[in-house]
Design a protein around this motif. Structure first.
Motif, short mmCIF file in Angstrom:
data_model
loop_
_atom_site.label_atom_id
_atom_site.label_comp_id
_atom_site.label_asym_id
_atom_site.label_seq_id
_atom_site.Cartn_x
_atom_site.Cartn_y
_atom_site.Cartn_z
N ALA A 152 -19.16 -52.37 52.99
CA ALA A 152 -19.73 -51.05 52.71
C ALA A 152 -18.75 -50.23 51.88
N PRO A 153 -19.24 -49.49 50.89
CA PRO A 153 -18.34 -48.59 50.16
C PRO A 153 -17.84 -47.52 51.11
N VAL A 154 -16.60 -47.11 50.95
CA VAL A 154 -15.99 -46.13 51.84
C VAL A 154 -15.64 -44.88 51.04
N THR A 155 -16.08 -43.74 51.56
CA THR A 155 -15.82 -42.45 50.92
C THR A 155 -15.06 -41.55 51.90
N VAL A 156 -14.63 -40.40 51.42
CA VAL A 156 -13.97 -39.43 52.30
C VAL A 156 -14.93 -39.01 53.41
N THR A 157 -16.21 -38.88 53.10
CA THR A 157 -17.20 -38.53 54.13
C THR A 157 -17.23 -39.59 55.23
N ASP A 158 -17.13 -40.86 54.84
CA ASP A 158 -17.10 -41.94 55.83
C ASP A 158 -15.85 -41.84 56.70
N ILE A 159 -14.73 -41.49 56.08
CA ILE A 159 -13.47 -41.34 56.84
C ILE A 159 -13.62 -40.19 57.83
N ALA A 160 -14.20 -39.08 57.40
CA ALA A 160 -14.41 -37.94 58.30
C ALA A 160 -15.24 -38.37 59.51
N ALA A 161 -16.30 -39.12 59.27
CA ALA A 161 -17.15 -39.58 60.37
C ALA A 161 -16.41 -40.57 61.26
N ALA A 162 -15.69 -41.51 60.67
CA ALA A 162 -14.99 -42.52 61.44
C ALA A 162 -13.91 -41.92 62.33
N LEU A 163 -13.23 -40.90 61.82
CA LEU A 163 -12.14 -40.28 62.56
C LEU A 163 -12.59 -39.07 63.37
N ASP A 164 -13.85 -38.69 63.20
CA ASP A 164 -14.41 -37.54 63.90
C ASP A 164 -13.60 -36.27 63.60
N VAL A 165 -13.38 -36.07 62.29
CA VAL A 165 -12.67 -34.87 61.83
C VAL A 165 -13.52 -34.18 60.78
N ALA A 166 -13.20 -32.93 60.50
CA ALA A 166 -13.92 -32.18 59.46
C ALA A 166 -13.56 -32.75 58.08
N GLN A 167 -14.45 -32.53 57.15
CA GLN A 167 -14.27 -33.02 55.77
C GLN A 167 -12.93 -32.59 55.16
N PRO A 168 -12.52 -31.32 55.28
CA PRO A 168 -11.23 -30.92 54.69
C PRO A 168 -10.04 -31.70 55.29
N ARG A 169 -10.08 -31.93 56.60
CA ARG A 169 -9.01 -32.71 57.25
C ARG A 169 -9.02 -34.15 56.73
N ALA A 170 -10.21 -34.73 56.60
CA ALA A 170 -10.31 -36.10 56.08
C ALA A 170 -9.78 -36.16 54.66
N SER A 171 -10.08 -35.17 53.85
CA SER A 171 -9.59 -35.13 52.47
C SER A 171 -8.07 -35.11 52.43
N LYS A 172 -7.47 -34.31 53.31
CA LYS A 172 -6.00 -34.24 53.36
C LYS A 172 -5.41 -35.57 53.81
N LEU A 173 -6.01 -36.18 54.81
CA LEU A 173 -5.51 -37.48 55.30
C LEU A 173 -5.63 -38.55 54.22
N VAL A 174 -6.77 -38.56 53.52
CA VAL A 174 -6.97 -39.53 52.45
C VAL A 174 -5.94 -39.30 51.34
N ALA A 175 -5.73 -38.04 50.97
CA ALA A 175 -4.74 -37.74 49.93
C ALA A 175 -3.35 -38.22 50.34
N ALA A 176 -3.00 -38.03 51.59
CA ALA A 176 -1.69 -38.48 52.08
C ALA A 176 -1.60 -40.00 52.08
N ALA A 177 -2.68 -40.69 52.44
CA ALA A 177 -2.69 -42.16 52.42
C ALA A 177 -2.61 -42.69 51.00
N VAL A 178 -3.24 -42.00 50.06
CA VAL A 178 -3.14 -42.36 48.64
C VAL A 178 -1.70 -42.16 48.17
N GLU A 179 -1.13 -41.01 48.51
CA GLU A 179 0.25 -40.71 48.10
C GLU A 179 1.24 -41.71 48.70
N ALA A 180 0.95 -42.19 49.91
CA ALA A 180 1.82 -43.17 50.57
C ALA A 180 1.63 -44.58 50.00
#
Length: 156
Positions: A56-84
């Motif tokens: 399945a394609p994975v988007t920030v929205t999918d990450i938010a749902a998987a982690l049960d966090v709000a979209q802005p939090r998921a965006s920050k986590l994704v950005a940090a994982a990209v930066e890492a």
């Protein structure tokens, strides 16, 4: 003892075990298996790996749902994982407005190390079990998780 009493005792035992598992997960006991990995970032990597495994394609929205966090939090986590360097963003060829997430080589290597450590812990926890008991546990635990998923309340 009535059958209902026996069922209630079994359900209480399941509840107690699940609460203990949740507490251990809250302390991130399994995520601590890779010392250099930030547990919050590993959750993102883990969710991307799961999506990729399902094809399945994975988007920030999918990450938010998987982690049960709000979209802005998921965006920050994704950005940090990209930066890492653990995941990368790729253009969605079907919808240019959204980015898909994919594991990098470093992200895959991290997943493999964590899986290896987890599996060693699971092997140690079941070392005195028979192969039949291990197989039965795996089947029943999978059925249980599937049953929980099927009975999750809808969120609004």
């Amino acid at each position: 003892m009535h059958n209902g009493d026996a069922d209630d005792k079994v359900l209480k035992a399941i509840e107690a075990a699940m609460v203990d598992i949740r507490r251990r997960q809250t302390r991130r006991a399994l995520a601590r298996s890779e010392p250099e990995a930030d547990p919050a970032l590993f959750d993102v990597v883990d969710a991307v790996e799961d999506g990729e495994a399902r094809g399945a394609p994975v988007t920030v929205t999918d990450i938010a749902a998987a982690l049960d966090v709000a979209q802005p939090r998921a965006s920050k986590l994704v950005a940090a994982a990209v930066e890492a360097g653990l995941i990368r963003r790729e253009a969605d060829q079907k919808d240019g407005r959204r980015a898909l997430l994919a594991l990098t080589v470093a992200g895959r290597e991290l997943c493999e190390r964590v899986h290896e450590v987890r599996r060693r812990r699971f092997a140690a926890a079941t070392r005195n079990w028979s192969k039949i008991d291990r197989a039965a546990f795996a089947q029943l635990l999978t059925r249980f998780v599937d049953g929980l998923t099927e009975t999750e309340p809808e969120r609004h």
